[in-house]
Motif scaffolding. Structure first.
Motif, PDB file in Angstrom:
ATOM      1  N   VAL A 158      -6.673  -1.052   4.312  1.00  0.00           N
ATOM      2  CA  VAL A 158      -5.738  -2.013   4.889  1.00  0.00           C
ATOM      3  C   VAL A 158      -6.536  -3.161   5.497  1.00  0.00           C
ATOM      4  O   VAL A 158      -7.738  -3.033   5.744  1.00  0.00           O
ATOM      5  N   SER A 159      -5.879  -4.270   5.742  1.00  0.00           N
ATOM      6  CA  SER A 159      -6.551  -5.410   6.353  1.00  0.00           C
ATOM      7  C   SER A 159      -6.872  -5.106   7.815  1.00  0.00           C
ATOM      8  O   SER A 159      -6.269  -4.215   8.433  1.00  0.00           O
ATOM      9  N   ILE A 175       3.251  -1.140   4.128  1.00  0.00           N
ATOM     10  CA  ILE A 175       2.694   0.198   3.944  1.00  0.00           C
ATOM     11  C   ILE A 175       3.853   1.163   3.746  1.00  0.00           C
ATOM     12  O   ILE A 175       4.691   1.320   4.636  1.00  0.00           O
ATOM     13  N   GLU A 176       3.915   1.779   2.574  1.00  0.00           N
ATOM     14  CA  GLU A 176       4.960   2.760   2.279  1.00  0.00           C
ATOM     15  C   GLU A 176       4.353   4.152   2.394  1.00  0.00           C
ATOM     16  O   GLU A 176       3.345   4.457   1.750  1.00  0.00           O
ATOM     17  N   VAL A 177       4.947   4.995   3.235  1.00  0.00           N
ATOM     18  CA  VAL A 177       4.446   6.350   3.466  1.00  0.00           C
ATOM     19  C   VAL A 177       5.436   7.336   2.856  1.00  0.00           C
ATOM     20  O   VAL A 177       6.599   7.383   3.269  1.00  0.00           O
ATOM     21  N   LEU A 178       4.984   8.121   1.905  1.00  0.00           N
ATOM     22  CA  LEU A 178       5.841   9.057   1.166  1.00  0.00           C
ATOM     23  C   LEU A 178       5.647  10.486   1.658  1.00  0.00           C
ATOM     24  O   LEU A 178       4.623  10.807   2.269  1.00  0.00           O
ATOM     25  N   ILE A 188       0.856  -1.183   0.000  1.00  0.00           N
ATOM     26  CA  ILE A 188       0.000   0.000   0.000  1.00  0.00           C
ATOM     27  C   ILE A 188       0.895   1.237   0.000  1.00  0.00           C
ATOM     28  O   ILE A 188       1.801   1.346   0.827  1.00  0.00           O
ATOM     29  N   ILE A 189       0.670   2.149  -0.932  1.00  0.00           N
ATOM     30  CA  ILE A 189       1.484   3.355  -1.042  1.00  0.00           C
ATOM     31  C   ILE A 189       0.595   4.559  -0.726  1.00  0.00           C
ATOM     32  O   ILE A 189      -0.409   4.800  -1.412  1.00  0.00           O
ATOM     33  N   GLY A 197       8.277   6.598   5.458  1.00  0.00           N
ATOM     34  CA  GLY A 197       9.099   5.396   5.520  1.00  0.00           C
ATOM     35  C   GLY A 197       8.301   4.188   5.097  1.00  0.00           C
ATOM     36  O   GLY A 197       7.419   4.265   4.234  1.00  0.00           O
ATOM     37  N   VAL A 198       8.607   3.072   5.720  1.00  0.00           N
ATOM     38  CA  VAL A 198       7.937   1.818   5.357  1.00  0.00           C
ATOM     39  C   VAL A 198       7.689   1.005   6.622  1.00  0.00           C
ATOM     40  O   VAL A 198       8.497   0.987   7.545  1.00  0.00           O
TER      41      VAL A 198
END
Length: 434
Positions: free
Chosen positions: A28-29, A76-79, A5-6, A66-67
């Motif tokens: 998300v699950s 989950i990747e957070v940009l 998930i991005i 981060g991740v």
């Protein structure tokens, strides 16, 4: 394996179906949702805010990037939220990689190897690629070996005889020798940590090239034991002249083994999890860029802690810590960085500026500048706030002036331009001279 998930900072996550997932909303699950709530509780206990509960089915992320990998395998990747609209995933990843590289103080050679403009993998894979690249380079330079003292019982004499232990031998074992000798081995703290980090990378790498190189290097370290006490081995990591070629790989090793604090927040599961507060990354990057652009005779100090807000009896309380102090030609300027997108056209909402930040800068001005001088708030530049759309200066009084300036993260000359603006006489200085 679940698809990653991005999202980006301040995104909302839910267990309900999201018809059109975006960087600001995603599903998300349920197990990942519950795990995030538990993780947020641990963050709050340590004084940090990872997310906020928004109703019963929504979570709103804070300004960490981060991740994360949950126990159920959800990545989950957070940009970074570098743009308000139309953010490009690849552009946001490159920005995050650049800021992390700056925070880790990578050398020019390392930055070239990193290929920041070309490597568009998720953060975890990028970190693993940097580690593997540094480890491969280290092998070409040569691992450091050390003498390891061995004490053992043998049928032959080798090295030194331990006379005391030999004299205590019972008559039936007199034909055995109690000996001690040195063996030249790579078994030292630094190499044990590299083996532990490499083992984790080999288990978690998804990209074919990372997986191949990790297993190739694992074969070269096959006989080396992994670290049995990561924290203790990091304390024993030597930084002398003979270990200079190990310095490039140390920050990547720290990231992977969750020892880089406070920038990285450790994950506890099989994946590589790391989070970075964007405030700290932005502050670190601006500081590094300004240091490289300083004119001759200027100096820059970070996290100065010499002043307090007030006295209480004989004790000083409420320490004041501005991000940066710039000194040039007898003038001192207080600089503070803030990671927030301002709108230079939205005057009715004070451009998005915080009143608390102004109180903070006002205190800095009185304690560090004696109530007379220049204060600067630095925000990231974007479409609605850049050099072409300046915000007028704010005057606390006739002697103290506050400027709000943009810093373009995509402009290699941004620091030089900012320094040029700071070197101009401020309104407060002109008024004082008059």
């Amino acid at each position: 394996m679940q698809a990653p998930i991005i999202v980006r900072e301040y995104a909302r996550l839910t267990t309900s179906e999201v018809p059109h997932p975006t960087l600001d909303e995603a599903q998300v699950s349920e197990t990942a949702f519950d795990w995030l709530c538990e993780l947020a509780g641990r963050f709050r206990a340590s004084g940090a805010s990872l997310l906020q509960v928004d109703g019963r089915r929504w979570l709103k992320l804070d300004n960490f990037v981060g991740v994360l990998e949950s126990p159920c395998g959800q990545v989950i990747e957070v940009l970074p939220k570098h743009r308000n609209e139309g953010d490009c995933v690849l552009e946001a990843r490159r920005l995050m990689q650049k800021l992390i590289s700056s925070a880790l103080q990578m050398s020019a050679r390392q930055t070239e190897v990193a290929s920041l403009e070309l490597y568009d993998a998720p953060l975890a894979e990028w970190v693993m690629q940097q580690f593997l690249s540094e480890l491969d380079y280290l092998f070409k330079r040569g691992l450091r070996f050390d003498y390891l003292r061995i004490e053992e019982e043998q049928r032959y004499l080798r090295g030194q005889l331990d006379v005391v232990k030999q004299m205590r031998q019972p008559p039936g074992r007199a034909h055995f020798f109690q000996i001690r000798h040195d063996v030249f081995l790579p078994d030292r703290p630094e190499n044990r940590l590299l083996k532990s980090a490499l083992a984790l990378v080999a288990r978690t790498a998804q990209q074919a090239e990372n997986w191949r190189l990790a297993h190739e290097l694992m074969g070269l370290l096959h006989d080396l034991p992994a670290s049995r006490d990561v924290e203790q081995d990091f304390r024993l990591w030597r930084n002398d002249r003979l270990m200079a070629h190990y310095q490039g790989i140390k920050p990547w090793c720290e990231l992977i083994l969750h020892q880089q604090m406070p920038l990285a927040v450790a994950g506890e599961y099989r994946g590589i999890s790391m989070l970075f507060p964007m405030e700290k990354l932005f502050e670190s990057y601006v500081e590094q860029q300004l240091r490289m652009a300083l004119p001759k005779g200027a100096s820059l100090r970070s996290q100065v802690q010499s002043e307090y807000l007030c006295n209480h009896g004989s004790e000083r309380i409420f320490q004041l810590k501005p991000d940066l102090l710039l000194n040039h030609a007898g003038q001192t300027i207080v600089l503070d960085t803030k990671w927030k997108l301002l709108d230079a056209a939205d005057r009715s909402n004070k451009y998005g500026l915080s009143q608390a930040d102004f109180y903070q800068l006002y205190a800095y001005g009185h304690k560090y500048l004696g109530g007379s001088g220049e204060l600067v708030l630095i925000y990231p530049a974007w479409a609605k706030f850049d050099a072409s759309q300046p915000i007028a200066d704010f005057k606390f009084d006739a002697k103290m002036n506050l400027r709000v300036l943009p810093f373009d993260l995509d402009d290699a000359e941004a620091a030089k331009k900012l320094i040029a603006q700071l070197m101009k006489p401020s309104n407060a200085t002109i008024a004082e001279a008059a």
